[in-house]
Design an enzyme around this catalytic site. Structure first.
Site, PDB file in Angstrom:
ATOM      1  N   GLU A 113       0.851  -1.193   0.000  1.00 44.41           N
ATOM      2  CA  GLU A 113       0.000   0.000   0.000  1.00 44.41           C
ATOM      3  C   GLU A 113       0.878   1.232   0.000  1.00 44.41           C
ATOM      4  OE1 GLU A 113      -2.163  -0.170   3.644  1.00 44.41           O
ATOM      5  OE2 GLU A 113      -2.768  -2.240   3.289  1.00 44.41           O
ATOM      6  N   LYS A 115       2.176   4.688   1.619  1.00 46.52           N
ATOM      7  CA  LYS A 115       2.263   5.239   2.963  1.00 46.52           C
ATOM      8  C   LYS A 115       1.861   6.710   2.879  1.00 46.52           C
ATOM      9  CE  LYS A 115       5.292   5.395   6.967  1.00 46.52           C
ATOM     10  NZ  LYS A 115       4.959   6.735   7.371  1.00 46.52           N
ATOM     11  N   ASP A 117       1.149  10.462   3.976  1.00 50.87           N
ATOM     12  CA  ASP A 117       1.865  11.346   4.877  1.00 50.87           C
ATOM     13  C   ASP A 117       0.902  12.348   5.504  1.00 50.87           C
ATOM     14  OD1 ASP A 117       4.006  12.244   6.212  1.00 50.87           O
ATOM     15  OD2 ASP A 117       4.943  13.287   4.536  1.00 50.87           O
ATOM     16  N   GLU A 173      -5.405   7.532   7.815  1.00 55.76           N
ATOM     17  CA  GLU A 173      -4.636   8.756   7.857  1.00 55.76           C
ATOM     18  C   GLU A 173      -5.535   9.919   7.467  1.00 55.76           C
ATOM     19  OE1 GLU A 173      -1.722   7.740   8.823  1.00 55.76           O
ATOM     20  OE2 GLU A 173      -0.281   9.341   8.413  1.00 55.76           O
ATOM     21  N   TYR A 225      -6.729   2.291   6.258  1.00 56.53           N
ATOM     22  CA  TYR A 225      -5.849   1.197   5.846  1.00 56.53           C
ATOM     23  C   TYR A 225      -5.699   0.064   6.849  1.00 56.53           C
ATOM     24  CZ  TYR A 225      -2.821   4.529   8.297  1.00 56.53           C
ATOM     25  OH  TYR A 225      -2.313   5.412   9.185  1.00 56.53           O
ATOM     26  N   LYS A 312      10.616   3.615   3.086  1.00 61.72           N
ATOM     27  CA  LYS A 312      10.497   5.070   2.903  1.00 61.72           C
ATOM     28  C   LYS A 312      11.183   5.495   1.599  1.00 61.72           C
ATOM     29  CE  LYS A 312       9.497   7.668   6.112  1.00 61.72           C
ATOM     30  NZ  LYS A 312       9.430   7.909   7.501  1.00 61.72           N
ATOM     31  N   CYS A 406      25.200  44.813   6.118  1.00 60.70           N
ATOM     32  CA  CYS A 406      23.767  44.532   6.241  1.00 60.70           C
ATOM     33  C   CYS A 406      23.015  45.147   5.056  1.00 60.70           C
ATOM     34  CB  CYS A 406      23.239  45.114   7.549  1.00 60.70           C
ATOM     35  SG  CYS A 406      21.455  44.936   7.726  1.00 60.70           S
ATOM     36  N   CYS A 409      20.591  48.061   6.711  1.00 62.16           N
ATOM     37  CA  CYS A 409      21.036  49.288   7.374  1.00 62.16           C
ATOM     38  C   CYS A 409      22.498  49.622   7.076  1.00 62.16           C
ATOM     39  CB  CYS A 409      20.804  49.185   8.889  1.00 62.16           C
ATOM     40  SG  CYS A 409      21.951  48.074   9.697  1.00 62.16           S
ATOM     41  N   CYS A 424      23.925  41.117  11.839  1.00 58.71           N
ATOM     42  CA  CYS A 424      24.008  42.573  11.791  1.00 58.71           C
ATOM     43  C   CYS A 424      24.008  43.049  13.241  1.00 58.71           C
ATOM     44  CB  CYS A 424      22.803  43.156  11.044  1.00 58.71           C
ATOM     45  SG  CYS A 424      22.655  44.938  11.307  1.00 58.71           S
ATOM     46  N   CYS A 430      18.400  48.801  13.289  1.00 56.92           N
ATOM     47  CA  CYS A 430      18.221  48.124  12.000  1.00 56.92           C
ATOM     48  C   CYS A 430      16.738  47.733  11.876  1.00 56.92           C
ATOM     49  CB  CYS A 430      19.134  46.901  11.940  1.00 56.92           C
ATOM     50  SG  CYS A 430      18.947  45.965  10.420  1.00 56.92           S
TER      51      CYS A 430
HETATM   52  S1  IVH Z   1      -0.574   0.463   8.914  1.00 52.36           S
HETATM   53  C1  IVH Z   1      -0.337  -1.616  12.980  1.00 52.36           C
HETATM   54  N1  IVH Z   1      -0.713   1.526   6.524  1.00 52.36           N
HETATM   55  O1  IVH Z   1       2.503   5.523   9.062  1.00 52.36           O
HETATM   56  C2  IVH Z   1      -0.094  -0.966  11.682  1.00 52.36           C
HETATM   57  N2  IVH Z   1       0.120   2.871   8.300  1.00 52.36           N
HETATM   58  O2  IVH Z   1       5.113   5.514  10.324  1.00 52.36           O
HETATM   59  C3  IVH Z   1      -0.842   0.270  11.519  1.00 52.36           C
HETATM   60  N3  IVH Z   1       0.653   5.181   7.635  1.00 52.36           N
HETATM   61  O3  IVH Z   1       1.339   5.046  12.327  1.00 52.36           O
HETATM   62  C4  IVH Z   1      -0.336   1.161  10.474  1.00 52.36           C
HETATM   63  N4  IVH Z   1       0.080   4.974   5.522  1.00 52.36           N
HETATM   64  O4  IVH Z   1       0.032   6.666  10.725  1.00 52.36           O
HETATM   65  C5  IVH Z   1      -0.361   1.723   7.819  1.00 52.36           C
HETATM   66  N5  IVH Z   1      -0.954   2.336   4.383  1.00 52.36           N
HETATM   67  C6  IVH Z   1      -0.608   2.536   5.647  1.00 52.36           C
HETATM   68  C7  IVH Z   1      -0.124   3.773   6.120  1.00 52.36           C
HETATM   69  C8  IVH Z   1       0.239   3.904   7.459  1.00 52.36           C
HETATM   70  C9  IVH Z   1       0.532   5.788   6.455  1.00 52.36           C
HETATM   71  C10 IVH Z   1       1.154   5.832   8.849  1.00 52.36           C
HETATM   72  C11 IVH Z   1       0.462   5.463  10.127  1.00 52.36           C
HETATM   73  C12 IVH Z   1       1.537   4.840  10.979  1.00 52.36           C
HETATM   74  C13 IVH Z   1       2.735   5.515  10.445  1.00 52.36           C
HETATM   75  C14 IVH Z   1       4.016   4.801  10.792  1.00 52.36           C
END
Ligand code: IVH
Length: 698
Positions: A113, A115, A117, A173, A225, A312, A406, A409, A424, A430
């Site tokens: 999946e 991740k 942000d 999220e 998720y 990551k 600067c 001034c 400065c 200033c």
């Molecule tokens: S699963 C027990 N799936 O990333 C597992 N987390 O760095 C529960 N996050 O705390 C998390 N996308 O806030 C999961 N597809 C995804 C995610 C995800 C973002 C976040 C989540 C987690 C954090 C960890």
């Protein structure tokens, strides 16, 4: 129409609005216009006003939010909210896959999946309706933010179908799509408010807004998720996610079942590029073991499940031309070089400016005007330049020459020892320094003076009404109201804000003064340690360094601040105005440790070091950071450093273990009278006799 008919109509409207919300927010495929949607919503609103007793707490009208201030209650998660272990390399990922396959001892199905942000949320559904939404908090307890989450269109308030469990939690999220983020920052820029660093901070900050009406306007989204519950219908993560999609949740379309390392790597490689075209921020791929039986077999560590890992992505980079460099002067006189770039698209936003940090950094990377440079986005709002593409350097380029004076001034710039930035030194005249200090002083986290934004401050300064922060307390109402663009109402507003700021507690006043390096936290520690501004002003560098978090650099800056005649005059003027220069007396549990300087060292079972320090303060003692002759005793937990122990022994300082310390404070409690409400008149407090236990131990 009878009441019954109306109530039936309300139910019908809720059904229709739920359906259309799902079409709009989850499917992105509305089948009525916004206008028609609003008409239905208004009809429901009118009926709910007429029959408030029949209004549903999960009504679609709740999505517009309310302006009532929300207090967030801290609640316990039914199932703890774990985090994920991270990996940044394909090798590590390969090892993880191997380990899992070995432990399961056969074919393993993985789910890949994106991740997202944003900020994690746990939604609880009971009987198919949203009953609670809780932030992650520390994983065991989080904040109840249900009212705010109700305003997010893609969160279903009622589920569809009939095969959902009676009680379950679904996690995901809360994200702020780039479009909402950019709009919000444009609005903030226009209002002179500080910009939000990134969509993640913006989402987290928005969720904690006290007014759900504000949340409703911020354009948050929620993607789910993970499910938790005792009666989930399927035996795999994937099947339950697909069921959740049928129940009305927004589940990402970009989820794949993978059976080999190659398939997982292909998913990662694809999204490492493709994510750039997504309308929201992602920072990796999450790989999870699909079968719940396998997940149980693998178990969890204290922090994260063993059955999932987050891969990551590398921070995103872009290559563009450096056109010119501006030099900004901050409130402390610090000079920051800022690069003007040929606009380039990076992580969903157009980047025109980037930070260059300081002269050393420019020299180190040999950055020159006209170069093609790499820009990266870290956690900060301003991206940074991380390198030069030398193969594209123009043949006539020359090394960059840093400014010596600067730009505001004209004063000659100076360098402080051990500091990379130029400054400065013209602190008192200033212009950006003066205005910057005043802006800092009135900030929300400092004196919180409403009505005084950047533009107004500049106006006041240009018209000679303020020269430094203390002038804010001596503003002439008539002159103020006569300023262009202000008028009586705004002037009255400002004066009211100024009056209200007299109640701001000492630690924030100290922060507001704008002493170099004294941020919010340091100010808190200083206020707790010294209690009064006079004590801080009179302290030597050594004494200052005894306060928590205060090192030589901060101590020097404080001494330097109070050595300035200008600053002392300003401080006196603020004192006359009535600002708080003393910490409020906290109600002590006992004064067993009165007058004692204590160092907490090592680890303690069941109590954090902060808890231990709080105990010291509650019993009238002071926490010192380092072992010195001023320390009365050390409380040593496990793993106290040998160097510290040696120093203590050399200085003859008593070392108490946890039990001895607890006996000491517990004895203190017994001799203190039970807490009584404060008397209405301000009587001087009788001084407590020294407690007998102090006599025995010291
Ligand atoms: S699963 C027990 N799936 O990333 C597992 N987390 O760095 C529960 N996050 O705390 C998390 N996308 O806030 C999961 N597809 C995804 C995610 C995800 C973002 C976040 C989540 C987690 C954090 C960890």
């Amino acid at each position: 129409m009878s009441r019954n008919d109306d109530i039936q109509r309300m139910a019908e409207l809720i059904k229709q609005l739920d359906y259309h919300s799902h079409k709009y927010y989850v499917e992105n495929n509305p089948d009525i216009s916004d206008f028609e949607f609003d008409a239905l919503l208004r009809e429901l609103q009118a009926l709910e006003e007429r029959y408030p007793e029949a209004a549903d707490p999960n009504s679609p009208t709740r999505r517009v939010g309310s302006d009532l201030t929300t207090e967030f209650e801290s609640v316990e998660h039914r199932y703890p909210m774990q985090s994920l272990s991270n990996t940044y390399s394909s090798e590590e990922l390969g090892e993880w896959i191997e380990r899992i396959t070995r432990e399961i001892g056969g074919e393993v199905e993985f789910v890949c999946e994106l991740k997202f942000d944003g900020t994690a949320i746990s939604l609880c559904y009971e009987g198919g309706t949203l009953s609670r939404a809780v932030t992650r908090g520390d994983g065991r307890r989080g904040d109840d933010v249900t009212n705010n989450v109700r305003t997010i269109g893609s969160v279903p308030m009622r589920l569809r179908g009939d095969d959902y469990p009676a009680l379950f939690e679904i996690r995901g999220e809360i994200i702020m799509p780039y479009a909402s983020f950019d709009r919000l920052n444009r609005e903030r820029e226009a209002a002179g408010e500080p910009l939000l660093a990134n969509p993640r901070n913006a989402a987290a900050g928005t969720l904690k807004q006290q007014s759900s009406q504000v949340v409703a306007h911020r354009g948050l989204d929620c993607t789910l998720y993970h499910l938790a519950g005792d009666e989930l219908p399927y035996a795999t993560h994937y099947d339950n996610l697909m069921a959740a999609r049928r129940w009305g949740f927004k589940i990402s379309d970009n989820i794949r079942i993978c059976r080999t390392r190659a398939e997982i790597e292909a998913f990662i490689a694809y999204w490492d590029t493709e994510r750039k075209s997504l309308p929201y921020a992602t920072d990796g791929v999450v790989i999870k073991v699909n079968s719940y039986a396998h997940q149980r077999q693998l178990g969890s560590t204290a922090k994260a499940p063993r059955w999932a890992v987050a891969y990551k992505f590398q921070a995103e980079k872009a290559l563009t031309r450096l056109l010119s460099v501006d030099f900004q002067v901050g409130r402390t006189g610090a000079i920051t070089p800022v690069a003007n770039l040929d606009p380039v698209l990076l992580a969903g936003t157009t980047v025109k400016r980037a930070s260059l940090h300081n002269a050393e950094q420019i020299a180190l990377l040999d950055i020159r005007l006209g170069d093609m440079v790499y820009v990266e986005k870290g956690g900060e709002i301003i991206p940074k330049i991380t390198g030069v593409e030398l193969s594209e350097r123009p043949s006539n380029s020359v090394p960059f020459e840093y400014i010596t004076h600067c730009p505001e001034c004209g004063s000659e710039l100076i360098r402080y020892e051990g500091e990379a930035k130029h400054y400065c030194p013209n602190v008192s005249s200033c212009p950006p320094q003066i205005i910057g200090r005043i802006e800092h002083f009135v900030r929300r986290k400092a004196m919180d003076i409403e009505g005084l934004g950047g533009e107004t401050i500049e106006l006041l300064w240009q018209n000679g009404l303020i020269h430094d922060i203390s002038d804010i307390y001596h503003l002439d109402p008539v002159r103020l109201a006569a300023l262009p663009r202000l008028g009586e109402k705004s002037a009255a507003n400002i004066l009211e804000g100024v009056r209200a700021s007299l109640n701001v507690p000492f630690e924030r006043v100290l922060f507001a003064l704008g002493i170099r390096f004294v941020g919010e936290t340091t100010a808190k520690y200083l206020a707790a340690h010294f209690r009064t501004l006079d004590a801080i002003a009179a302290a030597t560098k050594e004494q200052l360094s005894e306060a928590e978090e205060v090192g030589a650099k901060i101590a020097d800056a404080i001494v330097e601040y109070f050595a300035s005649e200008d600053n002392r005059r300003i401080v006196e003027s603020l004192r006359e105005a009535g600002l708080r220069f003393e910490s409020e007396d906290k109600q002590l549990t006992s004064n067993a440790l009165e007058g004692k300087n204590v160092v907490i060292s090592g680890k303690f079972e069941g109590l954090s070091r902060d808890d231990m320090k709080a105990l010291v303060e509650e019993h009238g003692g002071r926490n010192l950071a380092a072992v010195s002759a001023n320390v009365d005793f050390i409380v040593a937990g496990d793993n106290m450093g040998p160097a510290k122990r040696q120093k203590a022994e050399k200085l003859g300082i008593k070392i108490l273990n946890y039990e001895e310390f607890m006996t000491l404070v517990a004895e203190g409690e017994k001799v203190v009278e039970p807490k009584r409400p404060k008397p209405a008149t301000e009587e001087p407090k009788p001084k407590q006799e020294t407690t007998p236990i102090q006599g025995t131990l010291f």
